[in-house]
Design a protein around this motif. Structure first.
Motif, PDB file in Angstrom:
ATOM      1  N   THR A 188       0.836  -1.206   0.000  1.00  0.00           N
ATOM      2  CA  THR A 188       0.000   0.000   0.000  1.00  0.00           C
ATOM      3  C   THR A 188       0.870   1.254   0.000  1.00  0.00           C
ATOM      4  O   THR A 188       0.653   2.186  -0.775  1.00  0.00           O
ATOM      5  N   GLN A 189       1.858   1.287   0.857  1.00  0.00           N
ATOM      6  CA  GLN A 189       2.703   2.475   0.957  1.00  0.00           C
ATOM      7  C   GLN A 189       3.641   2.594  -0.237  1.00  0.00           C
ATOM      8  O   GLN A 189       4.010   3.700  -0.626  1.00  0.00           O
ATOM      9  N   ALA A 190       4.010   1.445  -0.827  1.00  0.00           N
ATOM     10  CA  ALA A 190       4.877   1.493  -2.011  1.00  0.00           C
ATOM     11  C   ALA A 190       4.184   2.281  -3.116  1.00  0.00           C
ATOM     12  O   ALA A 190       4.810   3.107  -3.781  1.00  0.00           O
ATOM     13  N   ILE A 221      12.123   0.981  -5.577  1.00  0.00           N
ATOM     14  CA  ILE A 221      11.612   0.705  -4.249  1.00  0.00           C
ATOM     15  C   ILE A 221      11.502  -0.809  -4.126  1.00  0.00           C
ATOM     16  O   ILE A 221      10.798  -1.460  -4.895  1.00  0.00           O
ATOM     17  N   PHE A 222      12.272  -1.367  -3.231  1.00  0.00           N
ATOM     18  CA  PHE A 222      12.311  -2.810  -3.027  1.00  0.00           C
ATOM     19  C   PHE A 222      11.288  -3.155  -1.939  1.00  0.00           C
ATOM     20  O   PHE A 222      11.364  -2.635  -0.827  1.00  0.00           O
ATOM     21  N   ASP A 223      10.349  -4.012  -2.295  1.00  0.00           N
ATOM     22  CA  ASP A 223       9.220  -4.328  -1.399  1.00  0.00           C
ATOM     23  C   ASP A 223       9.200  -5.848  -1.204  1.00  0.00           C
ATOM     24  O   ASP A 223       9.031  -6.601  -2.164  1.00  0.00           O
ATOM     25  N   GLY A 224       9.425  -6.286   0.037  1.00  0.00           N
ATOM     26  CA  GLY A 224       9.457  -7.731   0.299  1.00  0.00           C
ATOM     27  C   GLY A 224      10.802  -8.346  -0.056  1.00  0.00           C
ATOM     28  O   GLY A 224      10.941  -9.569  -0.077  1.00  0.00           O
ATOM     29  N   PHE A 225      11.761  -7.518  -0.332  1.00  0.00           N
ATOM     30  CA  PHE A 225      13.125  -7.935  -0.664  1.00  0.00           C
ATOM     31  C   PHE A 225      14.066  -6.842  -0.194  1.00  0.00           C
ATOM     32  O   PHE A 225      13.761  -5.674  -0.438  1.00  0.00           O
ATOM     33  N   PRO A 226      15.200  -7.124   0.431  1.00  0.00           N
ATOM     34  CA  PRO A 226      15.661  -8.444   0.836  1.00  0.00           C
ATOM     35  C   PRO A 226      14.925  -8.964   2.076  1.00  0.00           C
ATOM     36  O   PRO A 226      14.392  -8.194   2.860  1.00  0.00           O
TER      37      PRO A 226
END
Ligand code: ADP
Length: 190
Positions: free
Chosen positions: A16-18, A83-88
């Motif tokens: 959501t914030q991404a 924007i890396f989301d759920g990684f790393p």
């Protein structure tokens, strides 16, 4: 170049914030969860392999997700930032990401860590499961396992980024707009 790691437990609101951060700072969104789900939807071999882990709430092997991210970075070399989301999600993934980004001299600018209480996470995930169609959001046991895996394997990344002075804790409780405002305040100081 602005490279952000959006961090936090399952249900913290990263996706959501991404969306908000992509818009505000013209960044490219790289969500390993979304990438894996498209591999599954496409019936790809990688997806079939990943599905076995995802439906139990376990992590997909490091080399699989690192390979996916490497491909996306190479394919988007003219991006403003990522924007890396759920990684790393593991220290090995964080080290691999640093190595990939250092090759282009575009290091991580900050890790934004959304902080949310456990019961709130469970409530949000079960609610999402009513409409998302995601099987891993519809089973309380799988949800609890994802939170345990997060605490054991992923939470140590807070110390990893803190050791480079890149960790920023952000209160993830409250309305979507309130949380977005807090994130913006941090990003604007970078
Ligand atoms: P959430 O943060 O709500 O758990 P994600 O979409 O980020 O949702 O991840 C869903 C599942 O995909 C995870 O439980 C895991 O099995 C797999 N996964 C996603 N990203 C990674 C990663 N970086 N490393 C290993 N497994 C991953």
């Amino acid at each position: 170049m602005l490279n952000l790691v959006l961090f936090g437990p399952p249900g913290a609101g990263k996706g959501t914030q991404a969306e908000y951060l992509i818009e505000a700072y013209s960044l490219l969104h790289l969500s390993t969860g979304d990438l894996l789900r498209s591999e599954i939807a496409a019936g790809a071999k990688l997806g079939l392999e990943a599905k076995k882990y995802m439906e139990k709430g376990e992590l997909v092997p490091d080399e699989v997700v690192i390979g996916m991210i490497k491909g996306r970075l190479e394919a988007n070399q003219d991006a403003n930032g990522f924007i890396f989301d759920g990684f790393p999600r593991t220290v090995a993934q964080a080290e691999a990401l640093d190595k990939l980004l250092n090759e282009n001299e575009t290091p991580i600018s900050a890790m934004l860590s959304l902080e949310v209480e456990k019961q709130e996470l469970i409530n949000r995930l079960l609610k999402r499961g009513e409409s998302s169609g995601r099987p891993d959001d519809q089973n309380q046991e799988v949800i609890e396992n994802r939170i345990n895996v997060y605490n054991e394997k992923t939470a140590p990344l807070v110390d990893y980024y803190a050791s480079f002075n890149k960790h920023y804790g952000v209160d993830g409780m409250g309305s979507i707009e309130e949380i977005a405002g807090r994130l913006k305040q941090v990003v604007d100081t970078l």
